[in-house]
Motif scaffolding. Sequence first.
Motif, PDB file in Angstrom:
ATOM      1  N   UNK A 438       0.842  -1.205   0.000  1.00 27.35           N
ATOM      2  CA  UNK A 438       0.000   0.000   0.000  1.00 27.35           C
ATOM      3  C   UNK A 438       0.873   1.249   0.000  1.00 27.35           C
ATOM      4  N   UNK A 439       1.954   1.229   0.786  1.00 23.02           N
ATOM      5  CA  UNK A 439       2.884   2.358   0.778  1.00 23.02           C
ATOM      6  C   UNK A 439       3.529   2.530  -0.590  1.00 23.02           C
ATOM      7  N   UNK A 440       3.756   1.415  -1.274  1.00 23.70           N
ATOM      8  CA  UNK A 440       4.318   1.494  -2.621  1.00 23.70           C
ATOM      9  C   UNK A 440       3.342   2.179  -3.581  1.00 23.70           C
ATOM     10  N   UNK A 441       2.052   1.890  -3.417  1.00 24.90           N
ATOM     11  CA  UNK A 441       1.039   2.574  -4.233  1.00 24.90           C
ATOM     12  C   UNK A 441       1.050   4.070  -3.939  1.00 24.90           C
ATOM     13  N   UNK A 442       1.122   4.405  -2.648  1.00 24.52           N
ATOM     14  CA  UNK A 442       1.150   5.827  -2.275  1.00 24.52           C
ATOM     15  C   UNK A 442       2.382   6.503  -2.862  1.00 24.52           C
ATOM     16  N   UNK A 443       3.511   5.767  -2.906  1.00 23.66           N
ATOM     17  CA  UNK A 443       4.727   6.326  -3.505  1.00 23.66           C
ATOM     18  C   UNK A 443       4.513   6.637  -4.980  1.00 23.66           C
ATOM     19  N   UNK A 444       3.767   5.753  -5.673  1.00 25.94           N
ATOM     20  CA  UNK A 444       3.482   6.021  -7.086  1.00 25.94           C
ATOM     21  C   UNK A 444       2.613   7.264  -7.240  1.00 25.94           C
ATOM     22  N   UNK A 445       1.682   7.472  -6.290  1.00 26.06           N
ATOM     23  CA  UNK A 445       0.844   8.676  -6.332  1.00 26.06           C
ATOM     24  C   UNK A 445       1.699   9.918  -6.107  1.00 26.06           C
ATOM     25  N   UNK A 446       2.631   9.829  -5.156  1.00 21.10           N
ATOM     26  CA  UNK A 446       3.544  10.952  -4.930  1.00 21.10           C
ATOM     27  C   UNK A 446       4.348  11.241  -6.188  1.00 21.10           C
ATOM     28  N   UNK A 496      -3.578   0.904 -14.171  1.00 14.83           N
ATOM     29  CA  UNK A 496      -3.771  -0.363 -14.891  1.00 14.83           C
ATOM     30  C   UNK A 496      -2.568  -1.296 -14.715  1.00 14.83           C
ATOM     31  N   UNK A 497      -1.351  -0.728 -14.745  1.00 15.13           N
ATOM     32  CA  UNK A 497      -0.141  -1.548 -14.577  1.00 15.13           C
ATOM     33  C   UNK A 497      -0.064  -2.109 -13.161  1.00 15.13           C
ATOM     34  N   UNK A 498      -0.319  -1.243 -12.164  1.00 10.93           N
ATOM     35  CA  UNK A 498      -0.242  -1.688 -10.772  1.00 10.93           C
ATOM     36  C   UNK A 498      -1.297  -2.744 -10.463  1.00 10.93           C
ATOM     37  N   UNK A 499      -2.446  -2.684 -11.141  1.00 12.87           N
ATOM     38  CA  UNK A 499      -3.478  -3.694 -10.928  1.00 12.87           C
ATOM     39  C   UNK A 499      -2.957  -5.093 -11.210  1.00 12.87           C
ATOM     40  N   UNK A 535      -6.714   2.206  -2.672  1.00 13.55           N
ATOM     41  CA  UNK A 535      -5.620   3.178  -2.679  1.00 13.55           C
ATOM     42  C   UNK A 535      -5.205   3.499  -4.111  1.00 13.55           C
ATOM     43  N   UNK A 536      -5.174   2.479  -4.956  1.00 14.08           N
ATOM     44  CA  UNK A 536      -4.708   2.646  -6.334  1.00 14.08           C
ATOM     45  C   UNK A 536      -5.628   3.565  -7.139  1.00 14.08           C
ATOM     46  N   UNK A 537      -6.938   3.307  -7.057  1.00 13.06           N
ATOM     47  CA  UNK A 537      -7.892   4.059  -7.869  1.00 13.06           C
ATOM     48  C   UNK A 537      -8.250   5.416  -7.260  1.00 13.06           C
ATOM     49  N   UNK A 538      -8.410   5.465  -5.941  1.00 14.82           N
ATOM     50  CA  UNK A 538      -8.986   6.648  -5.332  1.00 14.82           C
ATOM     51  C   UNK A 538      -7.956   7.652  -4.817  1.00 14.82           C
ATOM     52  N   UNK A 539      -6.697   7.255  -4.695  1.00 12.65           N
ATOM     53  CA  UNK A 539      -5.712   8.147  -4.069  1.00 12.65           C
ATOM     54  C   UNK A 539      -5.554   9.455  -4.842  1.00 12.65           C
ATOM     55  N   UNK A 540      -5.501   9.370  -6.178  1.00 13.72           N
ATOM     56  CA  UNK A 540      -5.340  10.600  -6.962  1.00 13.72           C
ATOM     57  C   UNK A 540      -6.568  11.501  -6.802  1.00 13.72           C
ATOM     58  N   UNK A 541      -7.754  10.896  -6.712  1.00 15.53           N
ATOM     59  CA  UNK A 541      -8.972  11.699  -6.512  1.00 15.53           C
ATOM     60  C   UNK A 541      -8.981  12.347  -5.132  1.00 15.53           C
TER      61      UNK A 541
END
Length: 886
Positions: A438-446, A496-499, A535-541
């Motif tokens: 999950x932290x890795x997903x947040x890192x991608x959002x950052x 899509x890639x992270x999915x 986290x993947x879909x909604x973090x950017x929103x």
Amino acid sequence: LVLELNQVIIPTYGTVPDQQNLHTPEWVDFDEKPDSLFFKDGQRRIDFVLVYEDESKKMTHRRSDRKKQKRKRQVYESNLINNGLQLEATRSVLDEKLIFVKVHAPWEVLCTYAEVMHIKLPLQHNDLKTRKSAFNWFSRLFRVDENIIKPEQEFFTAPFQKEHLSNFYIQDKDTFFNPATRSRIVHFILSRVEYATKNNVKKFGINKLLDTGIYKAAFPLHDSSFRHLSTDPSCPSERYLLYREWAHPKNIFKLQPLDFIRKYYGEKIGIYFAWLGFYTNMLTVAAVVGVGCFLYGCLTKDNCTWSQEVCDPNIGGNIIMCPQCDRVCTYWNLTITKQSSKKLCIFDSYGTLVFAVFMGIWVTFFLEFWKRRQAELEYEWDTVEYLEQEEQVRPEYEARCTHVVMNEITQQEEHVPYTACGKCVRMTFCTSAIFFWILLIIASVVGIIVYRLSVFLAFSSKLSQHINGTEAIRKYLTPQTATSVTASLISFVVIMILNIIYEKVAILITDFELPRTQTDYENSLTTKMFLFQFVNYYSSCFYIAFFKGKFVGHPGSPVYWLGKYRNEECDPGGCLLELTTQLAIIVGGKAIWNNIQEVLVPLVKNLIGRYSAAAKSEKVVPRWEHDYHLQPIGKLGLFYEYLEMVIQFGFVTLFVASFPLAPLLALINNMLEIRLDAWKLTTQFRRMVPQKAQDIGAWQPILQGIAILAVVTNALIIAFTSDMIPRLVYYWSFSVPPYGTYSTHTMEGYINSTLSVFSISDFKNESKPSSPWFGNQTTCRQVYRDLRYPPGHQHQYEHNIYYWHVIAAKLAFIIVMEHVIYFVKFIISYVIPDVSEKTKSKVKREKYLTQKLLHENDLKGVKKTMGKIADKIIKGADSTFRPKDE
């Protein structure tokens, strides 16, 4: 259960040392009957098909490996025969290397395992009177023609018991167990039969044999082609009827034949389509209200005073805005944002507030009425007590049960796969892995945020915005718009890639956890996958809605990311329009991508297999070989279909205050989704092993959690992302004395009074724009409404009284909106019972009949037997004490 299987059902079996003692399937040739579902004798029904490649014709493995594989397969098939199953082998018509082993379960085997698995079977017809709905005439217009697909008869049912066989409703032994039940029983046996023993550890189950390549496929048969009726007069051609009346695009506005779907595919698939259909029907109401709010915004946008001020050359044309980045950005006119301000009036209207409140209540109605519908299906489909009585332990769990512990309830020893300490270690490892990813997903959002910050500088320098620029493109292609659109597209690609990555990670973690039952496995996997996807879909929103433009300082003292990148600012109208753009791209792009993927991937694979097979031969091909060339459904079944819909449900509810058209897009997508999923199941995939399911599993609490969170997010969007609260505060308080100069409440002067003033002489050297200043202007306006005192004031650049009024109004609005909606939700949940009175009556009637037919008859039999014994005792006593002369 394991002990019961070993001691009662399954005789001793194992790796038989002597080759001569192995039982082998009966070998037959294909009888040129392509639609036959029976053994060659035409009497025994094919309940399952196993496919393997003849080891003598394999060239990919060493001879010793091929010999081991053949040995395991032979032992497995011999043990299947030992367990009462009947096997018949036939060589492929198109590929001589393939062997098809057809499996038939005789009556005795079906009865034995139906009792072990606690399968509910009919006792007698449902004799309760049902009242017809007042809307029955209307719904008949959308129902499937009853002359084509006849309604299923309603029965009262009870768990099967061999000793009470006469009490069950048996008209014909061949049809008492329907094909779906027969396949489920056979699969249960296939999953628990041994094929080898190594180091005193038994190896068993068809799943392991499939994973190691000993078998290439294992599946139940479709009953006919989906294109035409079966040539076998005894075949009901249910697959053809499902395609014609359910999966075909012409039925897009028809109701689904749920009972027929359940009969053919089992309860698990049936409950999915029941939920999806119910959700789609409820979306109709939300879509109508959402379109109404959107049209209200379109009709009132021309009366939007603050937008008119932005577009007015005498007001917005005279307002000079401060640069939005350091050095390379220049000053610009407020009128550049006139196009976005007009669009914003559509979405940031009072209709949106009404719609957000409506959706908070709508989601409660949806969940409560679904509970009632689910309770009806639980009863009608005999899954009310499924989890307590019927679900079996996963074979993978049974294989690891090497530790002995004491059961606190039974005070008996039982085998478990790990000790208490081992369980803690597993849970700690799995939890840590989940948080890491999950932290890795947040890192991608950052990373996306850093992209936005850095690329904004590039667009600002390339798309130079002059005060008097007249190019038409600059009306639409501003640095903010270019950054927002490209960042949204990149975010979508990254999602899509992270999915793909997180799907494999979640499965690995869940396999390591080793859940006990299939329901536990799916619930555990569901929770992990949803956390990742959330986290993947909604973090950017969430970033755009609640963080962007909120912590930026002011032009003289901006806030920097990583000490280098100046934090992003919102447009003068706020970030609501950007959030709308982000949602439209993700929701629309996700729907298009998923539908293309769902249709093209299985279609292309089947076309390749079909044409390659047709090129080899023009011979008549049997039903089992046709089905073999279809795509397997996958181990997780409809998991990804649920996940897709729940993620969509989140977009429809969590951020609906910024995008009232989301329910309409979801409705259109779901109408297509139902038919696409039906089309895939009936035409492109092998028949799925029928499985029981009591409800939608872990998705139910997830939906309830989203519903609760949606109230908070929409209240926060209206309060902090939308510009509605500042406008209301200005209209009611700051447009009139003592703060304003207008005699009546008005929105005039709103723009001029809410954009804070900044002196250009207060710019620091590192942030001062490099482009020269023009004219005699000494001030510029802040892009965002930070509501600060002007330069020269004793508290210059500090928040003014208007700011604190707005903050108080926002907090008050959030508290009032949340409490009102939660109170209404509580009332609705209390008023609407989870189980209808009609369903309660049926459940009580069924329990009464079960007790009467199965238990009271036992008591009568005992009384009758005891009465005969008592009579004999009395007669014996009479003869003993009778006088001798008699």
